[in-house]
Design an enzyme around this catalytic site. Sequence first.
Site, PDB file in Angstrom:
ATOM      1  N   ASP A 143       0.838  -1.206   0.000  1.00 62.49           N
ATOM      2  CA  ASP A 143       0.000   0.000   0.000  1.00 62.49           C
ATOM      3  C   ASP A 143       0.863   1.242   0.000  1.00 62.49           C
ATOM      4  O   ASP A 143       0.456   2.308   0.489  1.00 62.49           O
ATOM      5  CB  ASP A 143      -0.926  -0.009   1.222  1.00 62.49           C
ATOM      6  CG  ASP A 143      -2.018   1.047   1.115  1.00 62.49           C
ATOM      7  OD1 ASP A 143      -2.580   1.437   2.153  1.00 62.49           O
ATOM      8  OD2 ASP A 143      -2.277   1.511  -0.019  1.00 62.49           O
ATOM      9  N   LYS A 146       3.042   3.484  -5.580  1.00 67.43           N
ATOM     10  CA  LYS A 146       2.580   2.470  -6.551  1.00 67.43           C
ATOM     11  C   LYS A 146       3.698   2.033  -7.491  1.00 67.43           C
ATOM     12  O   LYS A 146       3.711   0.903  -7.946  1.00 67.43           O
ATOM     13  CB  LYS A 146       1.372   3.009  -7.324  1.00 67.43           C
ATOM     14  CG  LYS A 146       0.270   3.566  -6.408  1.00 67.43           C
ATOM     15  CD  LYS A 146      -0.039   2.665  -5.206  1.00 67.43           C
ATOM     16  CE  LYS A 146      -0.755   3.389  -4.097  1.00 67.43           C
ATOM     17  NZ  LYS A 146      -0.750   2.638  -2.804  1.00 67.43           N
ATOM     18  N   ASP A 171      -3.107  -2.903  -2.684  1.00 64.93           N
ATOM     19  CA  ASP A 171      -4.159  -1.882  -2.690  1.00 64.93           C
ATOM     20  C   ASP A 171      -4.006  -0.994  -3.932  1.00 64.93           C
ATOM     21  O   ASP A 171      -2.930  -0.901  -4.524  1.00 64.93           O
ATOM     22  CB  ASP A 171      -4.060  -1.020  -1.419  1.00 64.93           C
ATOM     23  CG  ASP A 171      -5.274  -0.106  -1.274  1.00 64.93           C
ATOM     24  OD1 ASP A 171      -5.141   0.946  -0.636  1.00 64.93           O
ATOM     25  OD2 ASP A 171      -6.349  -0.431  -1.818  1.00 64.93           O
ATOM     26  N   ASN A 172      -5.096  -0.354  -4.348  1.00 56.43           N
ATOM     27  CA  ASN A 172      -5.084   0.709  -5.355  1.00 56.43           C
ATOM     28  C   ASN A 172      -4.665   0.274  -6.753  1.00 56.43           C
ATOM     29  O   ASN A 172      -4.071   1.068  -7.491  1.00 56.43           O
ATOM     30  CB  ASN A 172      -4.143   1.851  -4.924  1.00 56.43           C
ATOM     31  CG  ASN A 172      -4.407   2.302  -3.525  1.00 56.43           C
ATOM     32  OD1 ASN A 172      -3.557   2.186  -2.656  1.00 56.43           O
ATOM     33  ND2 ASN A 172      -5.596   2.817  -3.278  1.00 56.43           N
ATOM     34  N   GLU A 201     -11.319   4.246  -1.102  1.00 53.45           N
ATOM     35  CA  GLU A 201     -11.761   4.519   0.270  1.00 53.45           C
ATOM     36  C   GLU A 201     -12.604   5.793   0.374  1.00 53.45           C
ATOM     37  O   GLU A 201     -12.262   6.831  -0.171  1.00 53.45           O
ATOM     38  CB  GLU A 201     -10.559   4.627   1.227  1.00 53.45           C
ATOM     39  CG  GLU A 201      -9.434   5.526   0.795  1.00 53.45           C
ATOM     40  CD  GLU A 201      -8.370   4.769   0.022  1.00 53.45           C
ATOM     41  OE1 GLU A 201      -8.682   3.760  -0.614  1.00 53.45           O
ATOM     42  OE2 GLU A 201      -7.224   5.228   0.028  1.00 53.45           O
TER      43      GLU A 201
HETATM   44  N1  LIG Z   1       9.055   2.943  -0.729  1.00 51.78           N
HETATM   45  C1  LIG Z   1       8.499   3.218   0.476  1.00 51.78           C
HETATM   46  N2  LIG Z   1       9.073   2.746   1.587  1.00 51.78           N
HETATM   47  C2  LIG Z   1       8.508   3.014   2.781  1.00 51.78           C
HETATM   48  N3  LIG Z   1       7.412   3.774   2.949  1.00 51.78           N
HETATM   49  C3  LIG Z   1       6.833   4.265   1.856  1.00 51.78           C
HETATM   50  C4  LIG Z   1       7.328   4.016   0.573  1.00 51.78           C
HETATM   51  N4  LIG Z   1       6.518   4.616  -0.325  1.00 51.78           N
HETATM   52  C5  LIG Z   1       5.554   5.263   0.389  1.00 51.78           C
HETATM   53  N5  LIG Z   1       5.769   5.036   1.682  1.00 51.78           N
HETATM   54  C6  LIG Z   1       4.972   5.543   2.762  1.00 51.78           C
HETATM   55  O1  LIG Z   1       3.642   5.101   2.616  1.00 51.78           O
HETATM   56  C7  LIG Z   1       2.818   6.013   3.297  1.00 51.78           C
HETATM   57  C8  LIG Z   1       1.576   6.330   2.671  1.00 51.78           C
HETATM   58  N6  LIG Z   1       1.798   6.576   1.289  1.00 51.78           N
HETATM   59  C9  LIG Z   1       1.313   5.743   0.440  1.00 51.78           C
HETATM   60  C10 LIG Z   1       1.547   6.340  -0.741  1.00 51.78           C
HETATM   61  C11 LIG Z   1       1.103   5.743  -1.956  1.00 51.78           C
HETATM   62  N7  LIG Z   1      -0.333   5.535  -1.783  1.00 51.78           N
HETATM   63  C12 LIG Z   1      -1.071   6.431  -2.290  1.00 51.78           C
HETATM   64  O2  LIG Z   1      -0.508   7.395  -2.804  1.00 51.78           O
HETATM   65  C13 LIG Z   1      -2.551   6.297  -2.254  1.00 51.78           C
HETATM   66  C14 LIG Z   1      -3.254   7.273  -2.909  1.00 51.78           C
HETATM   67  C15 LIG Z   1      -4.641   7.205  -2.933  1.00 51.78           C
HETATM   68  N8  LIG Z   1      -5.333   8.221  -3.604  1.00 51.78           N
HETATM   69  O3  LIG Z   1      -4.679   9.187  -4.076  1.00 51.78           O
HETATM   70  O4  LIG Z   1      -6.594   8.146  -3.748  1.00 51.78           O
HETATM   71  C16 LIG Z   1      -5.329   6.160  -2.299  1.00 51.78           C
HETATM   72  C17 LIG Z   1      -4.597   5.166  -1.642  1.00 51.78           C
HETATM   73  O5  LIG Z   1      -5.235   4.120  -1.013  1.00 51.78           O
HETATM   74  C18 LIG Z   1      -3.222   5.212  -1.612  1.00 51.78           C
HETATM   75  O6  LIG Z   1      -2.535   4.217  -0.974  1.00 51.78           O
HETATM   76  N9  LIG Z   1       2.213   7.502  -0.570  1.00 51.78           N
HETATM   77  N10 LIG Z   1       2.382   7.629   0.717  1.00 51.78           N
HETATM   78  C19 LIG Z   1       3.580   7.316   3.428  1.00 51.78           C
HETATM   79  O7  LIG Z   1       3.685   7.523   4.800  1.00 51.78           O
HETATM   80  C20 LIG Z   1       4.883   7.055   2.752  1.00 51.78           C
HETATM   81  O8  LIG Z   1       5.927   7.588   3.493  1.00 51.78           O
HETATM   82 MG   LIG Z   2      -3.873   2.556  -0.530  1.00 51.74          MG
END
Ligand SMILES: Nc1ncnc2c1ncn2[C@@H]1O[C@H](Cn2cc(CNC(=O)c3cc([N+](=O)[O-])cc(O)c3O)nn2)[C@@H](O)[C@H]1O
Ligand SMILES: [Mg+2]
Length: 216
Positions: A143, A146, A171-172, A201
């Site tokens: 999650d 992407k 997810d997604n 969501e």
């Molecule tokens: N390579 C990585 N290693 C460790 N943590 C990570 C990494 N990439 C993102 N994260 C962390 O995931 C958390 C949440 N996150 C998830 C995303 C990617 N997910 C989405 O962007 C997303 C976007 C939507 N949306 O835009 O509708 C809906 C969803 O369910 C999603 O998961 N970006 N940050 C953040 O705290 C980030 O630091």
């Molecule tokens: Mg998600």
Amino acid sequence: FTTGSSRPQRMLKAVQKNATKGDPQSVISAIDYYCRHKEWAMNVGDEKGLILDSVLTEVNPSMALELGTYCGYSSVRIARLLSPNSKLITVEFNPAFAAIARQIIAYAGLQDKVTIVEGPSADLIPKMKERFGLKSFDFVFLDHWKDRYVPDTKLLEECGLLKKGTVLLADNVICPGAPEYLKYVRNNPRYESRYYKSYLEYTKAEDGLEKSVFLG
Ligand SMILES: Nc1ncnc2c1ncn2[C@@H]1O[C@H](Cn2cc(CNC(=O)c3cc([N+](=O)[O-])cc(O)c3O)nn2)[C@@H](O)[C@H]1O
Ligand SMILES: [Mg+2]
């Protein structure tokens, strides 16, 4: 004192105000209520959450991995369904988010079942075996960013962290979308994949989860 607070901090406040300490379901409901009625946030949410619950119950993992903790909503969903000696390791890149997640997971009373590791998944995955003395994961929830789904899945394979029967749940795969990942797992003889159609969501937009069983 909410001016200058972040969305995750406001989510934690909503949990502390509306949930019952030590009651994971009340923490889940408090976050879903807040994100549906007050402020959207990228938790897997209640509708996709039910699919996550059913896949988890079916797999009943001893060792689970989550990539992308965010505020810990899905960590709570996963950990509340784990059997007594099972564990969840969840990877979070952003220390501020990890700090909020730690408090939300503790509020649910699940701190003994969940280990949050801070840092980028690409760096942490290769260290999992030595750090946690584990052989492989039975369940992986993707999650995070992407465009990391494919490289991190390949990394898990290369590090011998997947075994015959390990279930990946992503997810997604529709929104925001992970087209490369769908291509990777659907055209790969080493995976048996299935799409669970649902909704992004707290919205009416289509989204879904892809479940892929590693065949070894
Ligand atoms: N390579 C990585 N290693 C460790 N943590 C990570 C990494 N990439 C993102 N994260 C962390 O995931 C958390 C949440 N996150 C998830 C995303 C990617 N997910 C989405 O962007 C997303 C976007 C939507 N949306 O835009 O509708 C809906 C969803 O369910 C999603 O998961 N970006 N940050 C953040 O705290 C980030 O630091
Ligand atoms: Mg998600």
